[in-house]
Design an enzyme around this catalytic site. Sequence first.
Site, PDB file in Angstrom:
ATOM      1  N   ASP A   2       0.823  -1.211   0.000  1.00  0.00           N
ATOM      2  CA  ASP A   2       0.000   0.000   0.000  1.00  0.00           C
ATOM      3  C   ASP A   2       0.857   1.261   0.000  1.00  0.00           C
ATOM      4  O   ASP A   2       0.473   2.282   0.567  1.00  0.00           O
ATOM      5  CB  ASP A   2      -0.924  -0.014   1.227  1.00  0.00           C
ATOM      6  CG  ASP A   2      -2.072   0.982   1.107  1.00  0.00           C
ATOM      7  OD1 ASP A   2      -2.453   1.310  -0.014  1.00  0.00           O
ATOM      8  OD2 ASP A   2      -2.569   1.428   2.153  1.00  0.00           O
ATOM      9  N   CYS A  52     -19.302 -14.245  -5.384  1.00  0.00           N
ATOM     10  CA  CYS A  52     -20.301 -13.411  -4.710  1.00  0.00           C
ATOM     11  C   CYS A  52     -21.729 -13.874  -5.006  1.00  0.00           C
ATOM     12  O   CYS A  52     -22.628 -13.695  -4.178  1.00  0.00           O
ATOM     13  CB  CYS A  52     -20.150 -11.949  -5.140  1.00  0.00           C
ATOM     14  SG  CYS A  52     -18.729 -11.108  -4.411  1.00  0.00           S
ATOM     15  N   CYS A  81     -25.511 -12.467  -3.759  1.00  0.00           N
ATOM     16  CA  CYS A  81     -25.396 -11.725  -2.499  1.00  0.00           C
ATOM     17  C   CYS A  81     -25.092 -10.255  -2.756  1.00  0.00           C
ATOM     18  O   CYS A  81     -24.262  -9.912  -3.598  1.00  0.00           O
ATOM     19  CB  CYS A  81     -24.287 -12.338  -1.646  1.00  0.00           C
ATOM     20  SG  CYS A  81     -24.018 -11.486  -0.073  1.00  0.00           S
ATOM     21  N   CYS A 124     -23.040  -6.462   1.219  1.00  0.00           N
ATOM     22  CA  CYS A 124     -22.100  -5.351   1.373  1.00  0.00           C
ATOM     23  C   CYS A 124     -22.642  -4.069   0.751  1.00  0.00           C
ATOM     24  O   CYS A 124     -22.379  -2.965   1.251  1.00  0.00           O
ATOM     25  CB  CYS A 124     -20.745  -5.705   0.770  1.00  0.00           C
ATOM     26  SG  CYS A 124     -20.783  -6.088  -1.006  1.00  0.00           S
ATOM     27  N   CYS A 182     -24.199  -0.334   3.310  1.00  0.00           N
ATOM     28  CA  CYS A 182     -23.448   0.928   3.276  1.00  0.00           C
ATOM     29  C   CYS A 182     -24.335   2.098   3.689  1.00  0.00           C
ATOM     30  O   CYS A 182     -25.344   2.381   3.038  1.00  0.00           O
ATOM     31  CB  CYS A 182     -22.876   1.171   1.880  1.00  0.00           C
ATOM     32  SG  CYS A 182     -21.930   2.710   1.774  1.00  0.00           S
ATOM     33  N   CYS A 236     -17.727   7.344   0.596  1.00  0.00           N
ATOM     34  CA  CYS A 236     -17.253   6.253   1.459  1.00  0.00           C
ATOM     35  C   CYS A 236     -16.744   6.831   2.787  1.00  0.00           C
ATOM     36  O   CYS A 236     -15.897   7.732   2.801  1.00  0.00           O
ATOM     37  CB  CYS A 236     -16.136   5.494   0.754  1.00  0.00           C
ATOM     38  SG  CYS A 236     -15.350   4.233   1.763  1.00  0.00           S
ATOM     39  N   CYS A 273     -14.381   2.621   8.230  1.00  0.00           N
ATOM     40  CA  CYS A 273     -15.705   2.004   8.306  1.00  0.00           C
ATOM     41  C   CYS A 273     -15.555   0.551   7.894  1.00  0.00           C
ATOM     42  O   CYS A 273     -14.900   0.244   6.899  1.00  0.00           O
ATOM     43  CB  CYS A 273     -16.683   2.721   7.378  1.00  0.00           C
ATOM     44  SG  CYS A 273     -18.339   2.008   7.327  1.00  0.00           S
ATOM     45  N   CYS A 317     -19.181  -2.842   5.175  1.00  0.00           N
ATOM     46  CA  CYS A 317     -19.247  -3.724   4.010  1.00  0.00           C
ATOM     47  C   CYS A 317     -18.369  -4.957   4.176  1.00  0.00           C
ATOM     48  O   CYS A 317     -18.663  -6.027   3.627  1.00  0.00           O
ATOM     49  CB  CYS A 317     -18.895  -2.968   2.731  1.00  0.00           C
ATOM     50  SG  CYS A 317     -17.202  -2.375   2.621  1.00  0.00           S
ATOM     51  N   CYS A 320     -19.889  -9.591   5.110  1.00  0.00           N
ATOM     52  CA  CYS A 320     -19.589 -10.576   4.062  1.00  0.00           C
ATOM     53  C   CYS A 320     -19.761 -11.997   4.597  1.00  0.00           C
ATOM     54  O   CYS A 320     -19.125 -12.377   5.591  1.00  0.00           O
ATOM     55  CB  CYS A 320     -18.169 -10.388   3.547  1.00  0.00           C
ATOM     56  SG  CYS A 320     -17.711 -11.571   2.249  1.00  0.00           S
TER      57      CYS A 320
END
Length: 357
Positions: free
Chosen positions: A134, A188, A191, A194, A198, A214, A241, A244, A248
């Site tokens: 990152d 996924c 589903c 997520c 939000c 976000c 946050c 989401c 899962c």
Amino acid sequence: MDPLKQKLVARAQAEGFGLARICRPWDVPQVPGRLETFLDKGRHGQMQWMAERSHWRGDPSALWPEARSVIMLGESYTPAHDPLAVLERRSEGAISVYAQNRDYHDLVKKRLKRLARWLISETSDKTEVKVFVDTAPVPEKPLGAAAGLGWQGKHTNLVSRDLGSWFFIGSIFTTLDIEADAGEADHCGRCRACLDVCPTGAFPAPYQLDARRCISYLTIEHHGPVDAELRPLMGNRIYGCDDCLAVCPWNKFAQEAREVRYHARADLLGPPLAELAQLDDASFRAKFSGSPIKRIGVARFLRNVLYAIGNSGDPALVSTAQAHCDAEDATVADAARWAVERLQDVENRMDRSQNPA
């Protein structure tokens, strides 16, 4: 399996990585227009660095043309507690799970460097490596999907069948040609948990994120005041946050993080907003030494805390907010005045209900 790769995976696991897979730098799954649409619509908000280095994010092989393989690694930070429970305790601050203890950048990078040094010792001093966590325009999530760490879910984050949504990603680019793994398919299905959870509607569509809405972006990356329409939706979230991620269904297979330095500090599981609002620059730096929270600085942190106070519904916090109404930082002062107005409205409604005309 290639003997070197077999030893590499074993060594990565010994270092603490739960996942270790290989891909090529040019193997990034190309979703036509995804990055371009994100940038063209301004969904990156104030993160100008995303636009400035978009050519590398779209084609990681351009970042270092000599690289032949990318070792993608995943490290779990799965919490032992329910990260959404604190949202019901509105006079406490909700801090994202990943920031409830040590800064993962430091911990993951040290593991990556040790693993990279081992790789050189096992091969040749002519082996070249570069490690990333990152800290560069590396498309970690698409590379992770290409290597088979997981797939990019509808919330745009990487999801693993083994680790769910709770894991950090690191990468080692190398000039070695190592046997690549197959990518991971999307699991996924129908589903949309997520997307539906939000609070600010930050997902215009499945697999699309508008960072400007976000809460993680707003509390960490966004400078200055947050739009008035979004402030009430932030609740008591003061840094990041997890909504989401937390909902899962694939998290049911995840186990608590082995690294104790990712386990939540007791004082960050739900710190009282009244106490956080008392922090000055020195006490803020001391409290969050070694934490990723320290990166945003005391002013932005206080802004977030004051928005949370305004959303707390607790008139007892009016005086706490009032103490910042004349703050030197204009954004902090604005947040304080907004919080006072919100809480005074609550107080007035309570008085009217107790003393009807």
